[in-house]
Design an enzyme around this catalytic site. Sequence first.
Site, PDB file in Angstrom:
ATOM      1  N   ASP A  30       0.899  -1.231   0.067  1.00 26.14           N
ATOM      2  CA  ASP A  30      -0.039   0.016   0.008  1.00 26.14           C
ATOM      3  C   ASP A  30       0.825   1.275   0.114  1.00 26.14           C
ATOM      4  O   ASP A  30       2.037   1.258   0.005  1.00 26.14           O
ATOM      5  CB  ASP A  30      -0.847   0.103   1.215  1.00 26.14           C
ATOM      6  N   HIS A  89      -7.825  -4.457   9.895  1.00 20.97           N
ATOM      7  CA  HIS A  89      -7.394  -4.206   8.294  1.00 20.97           C
ATOM      8  C   HIS A  89      -5.939  -5.109   8.181  1.00 20.97           C
ATOM      9  O   HIS A  89      -5.300  -5.035   8.818  1.00 20.97           O
ATOM     10  CB  HIS A  89      -7.371  -2.796   8.190  1.00 20.97           C
TER      11      HIS A  89
END
EC number: 3.5.99.6
Length: 249
Positions: A66, A137
């Site tokens: 990410d 997450h």
Amino acid sequence: MYKIFETVDEVSRYTAQRLLDKIKALPAAALGLATGSTMEPVYAQLLQYLQQSPVDLSKLTTFNLDEYIGLSAEHPQSYNYYMYQHLFNKLNIPAQNVHLPDGLTTDIETACQTYSNAIQALGGLDLQLLGIGSNGHIGFNEPLTCFNSRTHVVELSEQTRIDNGRFFTDQSEVPTHALTLGIQDILEAKEIILVATGNNKAEIMAQLFTSAIDETLPASALKQHPNFTIVLDREAAALLPEQALQQAI
């Protein structure tokens, strides 16, 4: 499978050895890499192993999970900067084999599709390294992210922004959005290692153990993976029920 160690140092040595074993067994491996404070000692240990016994990394390919939208590669809180500071500057991986999402891309949809396509073109990731957020997450896939998601833009939850605020001078500087590898991309990895250390991860690890496979807890998707290892230190494992501890190797 659970692996529980007494200390962060033991966790880091074990995880780094797993990465090294994969590289030695498969020199052209595609590795999915994570960032964050949990990974710093892992990468430091991997570098130490490679210094002690050098390995040719010229065929290795990496994909990072990410990146914050709005941060350049040179920004000290970007994950691009993190990876070069903690790992890539010290390794001989060819630059064209290192893949990181571009936080300043002007064509987000194309960039996301291209990123997932590049992984699929290699047959998927051979090993994906993961951390976990306090809300469950993985990558930046927040609760209620579809399990069939590919690389996409996510609006960061307030909890995630608070958790990550410690890395910024001011909470207002924490980006509100990020690019992240999708859960489907992660699940297609042939092997997954999730690492969690510290007492601040104890509650979510207990939740993950008891949770059903449900999109309200993104990390629960990993339970359906056939080659999934959870690596914990004693603090992160502190709230696990006895049943989980009995499963630990």
